[in-house]
Design an enzyme around this catalytic site. Structure first.
Site, short mmCIF file in Angstrom:
data_model
loop_
_atom_site.label_atom_id
_atom_site.label_comp_id
_atom_site.label_asym_id
_atom_site.label_seq_id
_atom_site.Cartn_x
_atom_site.Cartn_y
_atom_site.Cartn_z
N GLY A 35 18.71 -18.76 -11.24
CA GLY A 35 19.74 -18.09 -12.04
C GLY A 35 19.43 -18.17 -13.52
O GLY A 35 18.29 -18.43 -13.92
N HIS A 41 12.66 -12.72 -14.82
CA HIS A 41 13.16 -12.63 -13.44
C HIS A 41 13.27 -11.16 -13.02
O HIS A 41 12.92 -10.79 -11.89
CB HIS A 41 14.55 -13.26 -13.33
N GLY A 154 6.62 -15.94 -10.41
CA GLY A 154 6.04 -15.68 -11.72
C GLY A 154 4.81 -16.54 -11.99
O GLY A 154 4.76 -17.71 -11.61
N LEU A 191 9.35 -16.10 -21.79
CA LEU A 191 10.78 -16.19 -21.48
C LEU A 191 11.00 -17.33 -20.50
O LEU A 191 10.23 -17.53 -19.56
CB LEU A 191 11.29 -14.89 -20.85
N SER A 193 14.54 -19.81 -18.83
CA SER A 193 15.96 -20.16 -18.88
C SER A 193 16.18 -21.34 -19.81
O SER A 193 17.27 -21.53 -20.34
CB SER A 193 16.48 -20.49 -17.48
N ARG A 194 15.15 -22.17 -19.99
CA ARG A 194 15.31 -23.37 -20.82
C ARG A 194 15.16 -23.07 -22.31
O ARG A 194 15.44 -23.95 -23.13
CB ARG A 194 14.29 -24.44 -20.40
P1 AMP Z 1 13.35 -20.13 -12.26
O1 AMP Z 1 14.67 -19.44 -12.21
O2 AMP Z 1 13.00 -20.67 -13.61
O3 AMP Z 1 13.13 -21.09 -11.15
O4 AMP Z 1 12.26 -19.00 -12.04
C1 AMP Z 1 12.34 -18.14 -10.94
C2 AMP Z 1 11.10 -17.31 -10.89
O5 AMP Z 1 10.98 -16.57 -12.10
C3 AMP Z 1 9.82 -18.15 -10.76
O6 AMP Z 1 8.93 -17.50 -9.85
C4 AMP Z 1 9.29 -18.14 -12.16
O7 AMP Z 1 7.88 -18.31 -12.24
C5 AMP Z 1 9.68 -16.74 -12.62
N1 AMP Z 1 9.70 -16.64 -14.08
C6 AMP Z 1 10.32 -17.47 -14.95
N2 AMP Z 1 10.07 -17.09 -16.22
C7 AMP Z 1 9.26 -16.01 -16.15
C8 AMP Z 1 8.64 -15.15 -17.12
N3 AMP Z 1 8.80 -15.35 -18.42
N4 AMP Z 1 7.88 -14.14 -16.67
C9 AMP Z 1 7.69 -13.93 -15.34
N5 AMP Z 1 8.25 -14.69 -14.38
C10 AMP Z 1 9.02 -15.71 -14.77
#
Ligand code: AMP
Length: 289
Positions: A35, A41, A154, A191, A193-194
């Site tokens: 999220g 995402h 990602g 990008l 979320s943190r």
């Molecule tokens: P997370 O919500 O941070 O667990 O990320 C969910 C998915 O989004 C994971 O497969 C991440 O690698 C991908 N993701 C996060 N940030 C990026 C980004 N800047 N570009 C592409 N994919 C991303």
């Protein structure tokens, strides 16, 4: 055009939401997330839409991938705005389970988990020794619940992507794991979320990671040592960026080979926020003299 996504919180909801499509032989694509969605995402969702007929996005802040003292409690939870964004890009199902749905025997009790193997103890695993066990376990559960034909992750979390591909291959899971390029801010910051944890000055400092990776990638033709020197120099010019690791690896995270593609990876702390990033590097055929 798809309508508003169906929100499923249980395995039963999920099965019901996908049953009609499955009966017609539609393929299913999964995008697992925690999220707090951003354009990175949404790029994964776009890729999943290209690869599969039906798209499921999971939103689940997975407790088992956070270590003691990490940011599980303050991790951003923005479900309403996530759902709005997903309705706009068009997905079929948003899977938003409770912890008890994913961990029927409790998230911290003993239980069966997925062992990431030696790579799980390197790079991120040095600082976060239980992280990849948590990631692979929850992703295996999501694969079991959603039964996707393809799942999109990602490159931003590069070691995670490599380990999930390894898991699918070595555990013979019937899913294609697809990687998607990192989406960046205009100045290069990946990008994440943190990133919302960063204050103004820290946000300025954070761009040093992508700048260092770019400098390293530019030095690729000159070989491994030059790549690391160029990246280190850029990082060293910035006070307030505390580097955990900067390393050059092969695309599968084994040792890099001259003349081949490689991956330059960095992790660093800016204030109390830990950031990671990585970039592809084309290594010159001659090793540095
Ligand atoms: P997370 O919500 O941070 O667990 O990320 C969910 C998915 O989004 C994971 O497969 C991440 O690698 C991908 N993701 C996060 N940030 C990026 C980004 N800047 N570009 C592409 N994919 C991303």
């Amino acid at each position: 055009m798809r309508g508003a996504p169906v929100v499923a919180t249980t395995r039963g909801d999920l099965d019901a939401a996908l049953a009609a499509g499955r009966a017609k032989g539609r393929s299913v694509g999964l995008v697992p997330t925690m999220g707090a969605l951003h354009d990175g995402h949404l790029a994964l969702v776009e890729r999943a839409r290209q690869l599969a007929d039906l798209v499921v996005v999971s939103i689940f802040v997975n407790p088992t991938q956070f270590g003691a003292g990490e940011d599980l409690d303050r991790y951003p939870r923005t479900f309403d705005s996530d759902l709005e964004q997903l309705a706009q890009v068009g997905v079929d199902v948003v899977f938003h389970p409770a912890v008890a749905e994913m961990y029927p025997d409790g998230a911290d009790g003993p239980g069966v988990t997925v062992d990431p193997g030696p790579l799980g103890a390197e790079l991120e695993g040095v600082v976060r020794p239980t992280h990849f066990r948590g990631v692979l376990t929850v992703v295996a559960k999501l694969f079991g619940l959603v039964r996707p034909d393809v799942a999109v992750f990602g490159e931003k979390d590069y070691q995670q992507l490599v380990l999930i591909k390894q898991m699918a291959r070595t555990l013979c899971l019937p899913v294609v794991v697809e990687g998607c390029p990192t989406v960046r801010e205009v100045d290069g910051l990946a990008l994440s979320s943190r990133n919302r944890y960063l204050d103004g000055p820290q946000r300025q400092l954070a761009v040093a990671l992508s700048r260092a990776l770019d400098a390293g990638a530019d030095a690729g033709p000159s070989g491994t040592v030059a790549v690391l020197e160029a990246a280190r120099k850029t990082l060293g010019e910035v006070d307030g960026v505390d580097v955990d690791y900067l390393t050059l690896r092969a695309p599968d995270l084994s040792d890099p080979v001259p003349g081949r593609e490689a991956r330059l990876l960095v992790a660093a702390r800016v204030g109390s926020t830990r950031l990671i990033d990585n970039v592809a590097v084309s290594l010159g055929a001659e090793e540095d003299s």
